[in-house]
Design an enzyme around this catalytic site. Structure first.
Site, PDB file in Angstrom:
ATOM      1  N   GLU A 197       0.056  -0.758   5.936  1.00  0.00           N
ATOM      2  CA  GLU A 197       1.125  -0.119   6.711  1.00  0.00           C
ATOM      3  C   GLU A 197       0.969   1.388   6.739  1.00  0.00           C
ATOM      4  O   GLU A 197       1.270   2.028   7.751  1.00  0.00           O
ATOM      5  CB  GLU A 197       2.494  -0.502   6.125  1.00  0.00           C
ATOM      6  CG  GLU A 197       3.651  -0.287   7.077  1.00  0.00           C
ATOM      7  CD  GLU A 197       4.215   1.136   7.055  1.00  0.00           C
ATOM      8  OE1 GLU A 197       4.984   1.489   7.974  1.00  0.00           O
ATOM      9  OE2 GLU A 197       3.899   1.889   6.104  1.00  0.00           O
ATOM     10  N   GLU A 224      11.787  -1.483   4.634  1.00  0.00           N
ATOM     11  CA  GLU A 224      11.551  -0.041   4.647  1.00  0.00           C
ATOM     12  C   GLU A 224      12.764   0.718   4.105  1.00  0.00           C
ATOM     13  O   GLU A 224      13.906   0.251   4.220  1.00  0.00           O
ATOM     14  CB  GLU A 224      11.241   0.433   6.066  1.00  0.00           C
ATOM     15  CG  GLU A 224       9.872   0.038   6.588  1.00  0.00           C
ATOM     16  CD  GLU A 224       8.734   0.793   5.905  1.00  0.00           C
ATOM     17  OE1 GLU A 224       9.001   1.818   5.258  1.00  0.00           O
ATOM     18  OE2 GLU A 224       7.588   0.332   6.025  1.00  0.00           O
ATOM     19  N   ASP A 244       0.839  -1.193   0.000  1.00  0.00           N
ATOM     20  CA  ASP A 244       0.000   0.000   0.000  1.00  0.00           C
ATOM     21  C   ASP A 244       0.876   1.245   0.000  1.00  0.00           C
ATOM     22  O   ASP A 244       2.022   1.222   0.463  1.00  0.00           O
ATOM     23  CB  ASP A 244      -0.971   0.003   1.179  1.00  0.00           C
ATOM     24  CG  ASP A 244      -0.286   0.061   2.535  1.00  0.00           C
ATOM     25  OD1 ASP A 244       0.686  -0.699   2.732  1.00  0.00           O
ATOM     26  OD2 ASP A 244      -0.703   0.860   3.392  1.00  0.00           O
TER      27      ASP A 244
END
Length: 386
Positions: free
Chosen positions: A142, A171, A77
């Protein structure tokens, strides 16, 4: 270009073309499942729901048997693109120009998802009888409330008897160049609300009213000074930031009846939510008689944590150095991430792309960095299962 680099380049473009703005999946998880399942991965599509929050699709994939089990975690997302007319290219086109791939999510974090998926596919194809397991935990929540995503995906996996030994979250951890930073922890996050009640009245007759704004100013000053702490061995000082102060007063001749403020604290490992709430309450009590305000806190699902350095962190540093020539330093800076949920199940580190353009107009990442990150993940798999 190695085959897994070529796979990662195509996969990141395909993922960017999926308009997966939270909570929409946009086809991203199906795309990954289509790549993983024919290669021998067992996959599960899981949709979690909870009243008051969006329903969220998630993907769990695994190949191999038994331990050791290395799992990669990430999200497909993305945040909204904003003014699409301000973008150089359509934010969901996955355009390639100037040696970069452009689009929303390129850095945060479809690039890393493509890289670790390509690395896992390549390793499994080259080592069909490897001893251990490789998994992927992919959520679509997230960037949103983080209620129906990784936290429930982990609970489901645990209920199925899945036991992870280590996890890498993709990340965008690097600040200047690929290979400069590994996140080994994160600060906690606590949000609070403060409401001060006064008595509404005419500004020309203040003696007949009680203005809540001066009371609010005193309370907010007490929350911000003195500092909460001076930092700890692994963390910067905890920090309280005032987010909003509102009175909802459109008039120019009326003293308002109520003032409302919201604040957020990013806290280090010197605090728990409970001790922090107690300290905030103490500071408020110290500057008021306690009868004119209400203090409350949002539920906290983001605790400060740190992963201790060990052979796994050493292995990651060595793999990064082998492909970048840089010795990554350990950091606990930045905001929260889904690593805060993973840490309850196994040691977790975060390593991905350079985060310079994440959440910005014209988000983009270097194709060379996509190639190198894929090679680093592949190197980690080689060393992990050696």
């Amino acid at each position: 270009m190695s085959p897994h680099s070529e796979t990662a380049r195509q996969l990141v473009r395909d993922l960017i073309r999926c308009p997966s703005v939270t909570p929409q999946d946009g086809g991203a998880l199906g795309l990954l499942e289509e790549r993983l399942k024919p290669a021998g991965f067992t996959t599960h599509r899981l949709r979690f729901t909870e009243t008051g929050t969006p329903d969220i699709d998630n993907l769990y994939a695994r190949i191999g048997r038994g331990a050791p089990y290395l799992v990669f975690a990430g999200h497909t997302d993305v945040v909204p693109p904003g003014d699409t007319a301000a973008w150089r290219f359509d934010p969901f086109s996955g355009e390639i120009a100037d040696g970069q791939v452009w689009g929303r999510g390129a850095a945060d974090m479809k690039g890393a998802v493509a890289a670790f998926a390509a690395a896992a596919l390549d390793y499994a194809a080259a080592n069909p009888a490897f001893k251990g397991s490789i998994g992927l935990l992919i959520t679509g929540d997230e960037e949103g409330p983080a209620v129906n995503g990784t936290v429930k995906l982990l609970q489901w996996a645990d209920g199925q008897g899945e036991r992870f030994d280590h996890c890498i979250v993709g990340e965008p951890t690097n600040t200047e160049a690929l290979g400069d930073t590994i996140k080994i922890g994160r600060r906690g996050s606590l949000t609070g609300e403060l409401i001060v009640h006064g008595t509404q009245g005419h500004v020309a007759y203040p003696q007949r009213a009680d203005n809540p704004i001066p009371h609010m100013l005193r309370l907010l000053a007490a929350l911000t000074e003195p500092p909460l702490d001076e930092g700890s061995q692994r963390f910067d000082p905890s920090h309280l930031e005032i987010l909003t102060v509102d009175v909802g007063n459109p008039a120019t001749n009326v003293i308002p009846a109520k003032a409302h403020a919201r604040f957020n604290i990013r806290f280090n490992d010197l605090w728990t939510p409970e001790t922090l709430e107690a300290e905030i309450a103490r500071r408020c009590t110290a500057v008021t008689d306690g009868g004119h305000y209400e203090l409350s806190f949002h539920p906290c699902n983001a605790l400060a944590f740190v992963t201790e350095a060990d052979h796994f962190t050493d292995l990651a540093v060595e793999a990064i150095a082998a492909h970048t020539g840089r010795i990554a330093h350990f950091s606990t800076s930045g905001g929260t991430s889904d690593a805060r949920f993973v840490r309850a199940y196994c040691p977790v580190i975060e390593f991905g792309l350079v985060g310079e353009t994440m959440h910005k107009i014209d988000e983009h990442v270097s194709l060379a960095d996509i190639d190198t990150l894929t090679a680093i993940y592949r190197e980690i798999l080689d060393r992990y299962f050696a």
